[in-house]
Design an enzyme around this catalytic site. Structure first.
Site, mmCIF file in Angstrom:
data_model
loop_
_atom_site.group_PDB
_atom_site.id
_atom_site.type_symbol
_atom_site.label_atom_id
_atom_site.label_comp_id
_atom_site.label_asym_id
_atom_site.label_seq_id
_atom_site.Cartn_x
_atom_site.Cartn_y
_atom_site.Cartn_z
ATOM 1 N N CYS A 10 0.888 -1.147 0.024
ATOM 2 C CA CYS A 10 -0.043 -0.055 -0.128
ATOM 3 C C CYS A 10 0.824 1.223 -0.173
ATOM 4 C CB CYS A 10 -0.925 0.101 1.304
ATOM 5 S SG CYS A 10 -1.918 -1.451 1.311
ATOM 6 N N LYS A 39 -8.503 6.338 1.967
ATOM 7 C CA LYS A 39 -7.069 6.236 2.549
ATOM 8 C C LYS A 39 -5.998 7.198 1.824
ATOM 9 C CE LYS A 39 -4.131 2.081 3.319
ATOM 10 N NZ LYS A 39 -4.072 0.668 3.022
ATOM 11 N N HIS A 70 11.198 -22.007 -5.228
ATOM 12 C CA HIS A 70 12.400 -20.864 -5.046
ATOM 13 C C HIS A 70 12.319 -20.470 -3.433
ATOM 14 C CE1 HIS A 70 13.786 -16.965 -5.390
ATOM 15 N NE2 HIS A 70 14.447 -17.177 -6.638
ATOM 16 N N ASP A 89 -3.852 0.314 -6.049
ATOM 17 C CA ASP A 89 -2.532 0.535 -5.789
ATOM 18 C C ASP A 89 -1.755 -0.696 -5.949
ATOM 19 O OD1 ASP A 89 -3.904 -1.035 -3.741
ATOM 20 O OD2 ASP A 89 -3.051 -0.074 -2.014
ATOM 21 N N HIS A 90 -2.320 -2.068 -6.062
ATOM 22 C CA HIS A 90 -1.912 -3.260 -6.132
ATOM 23 C C HIS A 90 -2.903 -4.478 -6.450
ATOM 24 C CE1 HIS A 90 -2.517 -4.285 -2.051
ATOM 25 N NE2 HIS A 90 -1.974 -2.965 -1.721
#
Length: 489
Positions: free
Chosen positions: A54, A101, A210, A272-273
């Site tokens: 965020c 936000k 990984h 934002d993502h």
């Protein structure tokens, strides 16, 4: 054009692939408003965040600077006071309102967020999110279309702002930043019924071992398992949350049109993502996999023709110069992004056509850097093997081709290094983390901090060991020894 009004709806955690018009069967008919907005303007089909968590994402977006340039390292460390940000500049030229936000300056979020953000590279192999409310799964037994009432109140305030400023002397800038569609996975019967259960996809189990992926899975510590029923339920709820958020976007867009503002107002939608929603056996963001790093992006407004679609790779880093151009503000030479208006208006089809992102935050045991170019995605993990995916042939990112196509990996690594000296950035990040943690620990051992988040909610503590255990479940002397080794490395 006499006025340059802007509405920017910035949703939380929206995987950019999750729109009905992009062909996801479970979302067919579930996002009619964003689909409509995209069809009435420009849809960027391949948009990425610059940092999939965020505060750093927003710090990049509002400053127009990548993390290595503005040092937005984690959810506690965003832009420092005095650093330029567009959201602080716009009130000079526009009547401005921000609902929801902000989260782009340093100093926010929980104690756990700062500790896990600092200590990732110390290699503490203990769960960090055991008590995170974001792991919640809940379906309320009601038929209210306002399941997320607090977000709907943001929408009510936004519409009231539009009504108040439709005839104002100054142009306006309205920023709405909803909580949706951020985990926890919560909806009600009204919205869940919008998503056909049989259309919800079940991502295949990812056999990846990984070391950075394995570390993240252990750190996030998903509590509910990955059986088909659980995965289907979580993803169906997430899609239902998208459906409700879409209705909020539509309410604001409809108000704009009803008030006669459509011809003078840019409307931009993005996030934002993303949200992994149990892809790769993970929830949340904090990853450079597609579900976490892809975002939606579309825009309408003056001179943007209907029906535009761009396959060009773009980024949230481009939103700052784009919003500045929409607002009529002069470009800043230090912006890392590019103005997307020429693409949106059809003036050109040429652009950077690549996307860079990094991650230096919580749940990761090193810094990671991504370059998406053409069909390829390359991820460099400092101190660990790189990864290479063919997104066109392998959209689920299940086959790492870094050893199969070393010439592609080498070429993309060279291009990535033109954007960021990632070893130097890793050192800068670690220098900050060690300095910040040393100061915090010195003060915490004097009892100066009180933590009442996560497992300490309702039972706050100023004890150093209890605070550390709240950040890393089971934190002990062996972990403290790992921290000492890391601090002295």
């Amino acid at each position: 054009m006499s006025k340059r009004n802007i509405i920017f709806f910035h949703a939380e955690s929206w995987d950019g692939r999750m729109l009905g018009l992009l062909g996801h069967p479970a979302l067919a008919g579930a996002t009619p408003n964003i689909d409509r907005i995209a069809r009435q303007g420009m849809l960027f089909r391949n948009a990425y965040t610059s940092h999939p968590i965020c505060c750093p994402s927003r710090a990049n977006m509002w400053s127009g600077r990548y993390t290595q340039h503005c040092e937005s390292w984690n959810n506690y460390k965003g832009l420092e006071p005095g650093m330029w940000a567009l959201l602080d500049e716009l009130p000079k030229s526009h009547a401005t309102a921000v609902f929801g936000k902000r989260d782009y300056r340093s100093g926010g979020h929980s104690m756990q967020a700062r500790l896990t953000g600092w200590l990732g590279a110390a290699g503490i192999e203990k769960p960090s999110y055991s008590f995170d409310p974001a792991q919640g799964i809940h379906i309320a037994d009601d038929d209210s279309p306002r399941c997320y009432e607090s977000d709907w109140r943001l929408i009510d305030s936004s519409i009231a702002f539009l009504e108040e400023h439709r005839d104002g002397e100054r142009p306006f800038f309205l920023n709405i930043s909803s909580h949706l569609v951020h985990a926890s996975f919560k909806t009600n019967r009204y919205w869940l019924e919008k998503i056909p259960e049989e259309a919800v996809d079940i991502p295949p189990l990812d056999p990846c071992t990984h070391p950075c992926v394995a570390f993240q899975r252990g750190s996030k510590a998903w509590q509910h398992g990955f059986d088909e029923a659980t995965v289907r339920k979580v993803r169906r709820i997430y899609f239902a949350m998208c459906a409700e958020a879409d209705a909020m976007v539509g309410a604001v867009y409809d108000a704009m049109e009803r008030l006669g503002l459509g011809d003078s107002t840019y409307f931009v939608f993005s996030s934002d993502h993303g949200e992994l929603a149990l892809e790769h056996q993970q929830y949340y963001k904090m990853s450079l996999y597609e579900g976490s790093v892809r975002v939606p992006m579309c825009m309408t407004g003056p001179s943007i023709p209907a029906g535009g679609e761009s396959e060009n790779l773009v980024s949230t880093i481009d939103l700052c110069p784009t919003l500045m151009a929409m607002a009529g503000l002069p470009a800043r030479v230090d912006c890392d992004g590019e103005n997307l208006l020429p693409l949106a208006t059809g003036e050109t089809t040429e652009s950077r056509n690549s996307a860079y992102a990094c991650f230096t935050g919580t749940s990761m045991n090193t810094a990671a850097f991504m370059l998406r170019r053409e069909r390829w995605k390359y991820i460099a993990h400092v101190g660990h093997p790189s990864q290479l995916f063919d997104i066109e042939a392998d959209p689920r990112e299940l086959e790492d081709l870094s050893t199969v196509r070393p010439e592609v990996a080498a070429r993309l690594d060279g291009e990535l290094r033109q954007i960021v000296d990632y070893e130097a950035t890793h050192r800068d990040w670690q220098s900050y983390c060690k300095s910040a943690f040393r100061q915090w620990r010195r003060q915490a051992k004097r009892g100066l901090y009180v933590d009442e988040s996560y497992s300490l909610r309702g039972n706050p503590s100023s004890d150093y060991w209890r605070i550390m255990d709240n950040a890393y479940t089971g934190y002990d002397q062996d972990d403290e020894a790992k921290v000492e080794t890391w601090l002295n490395a």
